[in-house]
Design an enzyme around this catalytic site. Structure first.
Site, PDB file in Angstrom:
ATOM      1  N   ASP A  65       0.825  -1.207   0.000  1.00  0.00           N
ATOM      2  CA  ASP A  65       0.000   0.000   0.000  1.00  0.00           C
ATOM      3  C   ASP A  65       0.865   1.265   0.000  1.00  0.00           C
ATOM      4  O   ASP A  65       1.749   1.420   0.843  1.00  0.00           O
ATOM      5  CB  ASP A  65      -0.903   0.013   1.224  1.00  0.00           C
ATOM      6  CG  ASP A  65      -1.771  -1.245   1.318  1.00  0.00           C
ATOM      7  OD1 ASP A  65      -1.284  -2.341   0.979  1.00  0.00           O
ATOM      8  OD2 ASP A  65      -2.929  -1.121   1.744  1.00  0.00           O
ATOM      9  N   HIS A  67      -0.680   4.685  -0.650  1.00  0.00           N
ATOM     10  CA  HIS A  67      -1.525   5.751  -0.101  1.00  0.00           C
ATOM     11  C   HIS A  67      -0.938   7.147  -0.315  1.00  0.00           C
ATOM     12  O   HIS A  67      -0.689   7.901   0.621  1.00  0.00           O
ATOM     13  CB  HIS A  67      -1.812   5.498   1.377  1.00  0.00           C
ATOM     14  CG  HIS A  67      -2.812   4.407   1.611  1.00  0.00           C
ATOM     15  ND1 HIS A  67      -4.075   4.442   1.062  1.00  0.00           N
ATOM     16  CD2 HIS A  67      -2.727   3.248   2.317  1.00  0.00           C
ATOM     17  CE1 HIS A  67      -4.738   3.354   1.417  1.00  0.00           C
ATOM     18  NE2 HIS A  67      -3.933   2.604   2.164  1.00  0.00           N
ATOM     19  N   ASP A 101      -4.034  -0.073  -3.470  1.00  0.00           N
ATOM     20  CA  ASP A 101      -4.120   1.051  -2.527  1.00  0.00           C
ATOM     21  C   ASP A 101      -3.039   2.093  -2.784  1.00  0.00           C
ATOM     22  O   ASP A 101      -2.221   2.416  -1.920  1.00  0.00           O
ATOM     23  CB  ASP A 101      -4.082   0.577  -1.076  1.00  0.00           C
ATOM     24  CG  ASP A 101      -5.463   0.188  -0.560  1.00  0.00           C
ATOM     25  OD1 ASP A 101      -6.381   0.025  -1.399  1.00  0.00           O
ATOM     26  OD2 ASP A 101      -5.635   0.050   0.650  1.00  0.00           O
ATOM     27  N   HIS A 137      -9.179   0.620  -1.949  1.00  0.00           N
ATOM     28  CA  HIS A 137      -9.317   2.078  -2.068  1.00  0.00           C
ATOM     29  C   HIS A 137      -9.489   2.506  -3.522  1.00  0.00           C
ATOM     30  O   HIS A 137     -10.145   3.530  -3.777  1.00  0.00           O
ATOM     31  CB  HIS A 137      -8.132   2.781  -1.405  1.00  0.00           C
ATOM     32  CG  HIS A 137      -8.283   2.852   0.077  1.00  0.00           C
ATOM     33  ND1 HIS A 137      -8.820   3.942   0.722  1.00  0.00           N
ATOM     34  CD2 HIS A 137      -8.014   1.945   1.052  1.00  0.00           C
ATOM     35  CE1 HIS A 137      -8.853   3.721   2.026  1.00  0.00           C
ATOM     36  NE2 HIS A 137      -8.365   2.508   2.253  1.00  0.00           N
ATOM     37  N   HIS A 196      -4.927  -7.917  -3.135  1.00  0.00           N
ATOM     38  CA  HIS A 196      -4.795  -6.827  -2.166  1.00  0.00           C
ATOM     39  C   HIS A 196      -5.254  -7.212  -0.768  1.00  0.00           C
ATOM     40  O   HIS A 196      -4.490  -7.139   0.191  1.00  0.00           O
ATOM     41  CB  HIS A 196      -5.577  -5.593  -2.622  1.00  0.00           C
ATOM     42  CG  HIS A 196      -5.543  -4.502  -1.604  1.00  0.00           C
ATOM     43  ND1 HIS A 196      -4.400  -3.784  -1.343  1.00  0.00           N
ATOM     44  CD2 HIS A 196      -6.491  -4.034  -0.743  1.00  0.00           C
ATOM     45  CE1 HIS A 196      -4.640  -2.916  -0.376  1.00  0.00           C
ATOM     46  NE2 HIS A 196      -5.904  -3.044   0.012  1.00  0.00           N
TER      47      HIS A 196
END
Length: 362
Positions: A65, A67, A101, A137, A196
């Site tokens: 991830d 982000h 993500d 996400h 994921h």
């Protein structure tokens, strides 16, 4: 849009005229999905992409991830010698897997994806490949759920216009929708499965390509379950984007969860499972089940750590599996490796490397 609506009307008319008892509900959907894909193929051949048997003879780098933290991503890519100082791809015969993500929490999600899509094209020239996996996400954004979006991202990349961002992700013709909807939720490379969220005994009854296709179709159905499918909800905690029961519980019930893991791996003729989604409090890659189960969400994003990045990556090379941890500091005098980043911010990092062998113990 008219074609799409007409297609769904025809499908539901088909269901309505099928006589009761002619076939079981669970046996109908393969035919329906097959015909749905054949029709949509005229518009988009990506419905037929297969991700269940990718063969790769070179090095594999897996990143968890992100982000919105482009600096951590570039530190990993520079350290692993996949990109050069000018941010162009330089790695020969390397497969890069990003495990989902990229968006939310941080600011730079949009330009990270633009950058990764650029690298996808450049990697081909070096006999390399970049696979981008859909995370929960990405799915949230495609479904119009923006609760985790950093307001600064909207200001910087969408003219401070939330409606413009909504159109980019939710409208089928939007800039990011068109590209993100094609990302596979699950991929098998050699004997390694990448996804994921994770897997469970329920979802693993389905093939990898079925999971990918039906997850996409549900998102395209306004993110609502498709009524004629027996599994129903691919965007729930039973789906691969969200399934985290194994990763949350394996530290406490390792024997039980590893038993489930090996049943699932046998189903897919695989030996390893690599997941993100479940943040590791140690900021290091987690490994369980005698190094067959890797949790690579290390919470690397500096946007979730008061400005401190924690970049990590999984390296698989010549049958050797290693967790690579980058200890990152800003120092005028660097006794370790110095990496200069130039975009989007010019910044110099002092990077110390720590590697852990993760091959199974025989």
């Amino acid at each position: 849009m008219i074609f799409k609506k007409a297609l769904y009307i025809l499908l539901f008319l088909y269901i309505a005229i099928v006589k009761k008892g002619e076939s079981k509900p669970g046996s109908k959907h393969p035919f329906l999905f097959k015909n749905l894909v054949i029709d949509k193929k005229k518009l988009d051949s990506s419905y037929y992409n297969k991700y269940d048997n990718i063969k790769w003879n070179g090095k594999i780098i897996a990143i968890g991830d992100i982000h919105g933290d482009i600096e951590s991503l570039k530190l990993i890519l520079r350290h692993s010698k996949l990109i050069g100082e000018n941010d162009n791809w330089i790695g020969d015969n390397v497969l890069l897997v990003q495990n989902g993500d990229v968006f939310d929490r941080g600011i730079y999600g949009p330009i990270i994806y633009n950058f990764l899509f650029k690298l996808q094209k450049e990697a081909i020239k070096k006999n390399s490949r970049v696979i981008l996996i859909m995370g929960n996400h990405e799915q949230l954004n495609l479904c119009g759920y923006f609760n985790y979006v950093n307001p600064k991202e909207i200001e910087m990349f969408f003219h401070n216009d939330a409606n413009y961002r909504y159109h980019s992700f939710v409208n089928p013709y939007g800039e990011y929708h068109k590209r993100l909807i094609r990302l596979p939720p699950m991929v098998k490379v050699n004997n390694i499965i990448f996804t994921h969220g994770g897997l469970n005994l329920l979802i693993s009854k389905l093939s990898i390509n079925d999971i990918n296709l039906k997850t996409r179709l549900q998102i395209e159905n306004n993110c609502k379950p498709i009524k004629y499918d027996s599994f129903q909800n691919y965007l729930s905690r039973d789906g691969v984007l969200w399934s985290d029961a194994m990763s949350r519980n394996v530290p406490y019930y390792e024997k039980e969860k590893c038993s489930e893991l090996f049943q699932i791996l046998d189903k897919y003729d695989a030996k390893y499972l690599v997941v993100g989604h479940t943040r590791q409090p140690s900021h290091q890659i987690g490994s369980y089940c005698n190094n067959h189960y890797f949790l690579i969400d290390t919470g690397m994003s500096l946007f979730t750590n008061y400005g401190q990045p924690y970049p990590n990556y999984l390296k698989i090379d010549d049958h050797k599996i290693k967790a690579v941890r980058l200890i990152v500091e800003k120092k005028k005098k660097c006794p370790h490796t110095e990496i200069q980043l130039n975009t989007p911010n010019k910044i110099k990092y002092c990077v110390q490397e720590s590697q852990t062998n993760l091959n199974p113990v025989l």
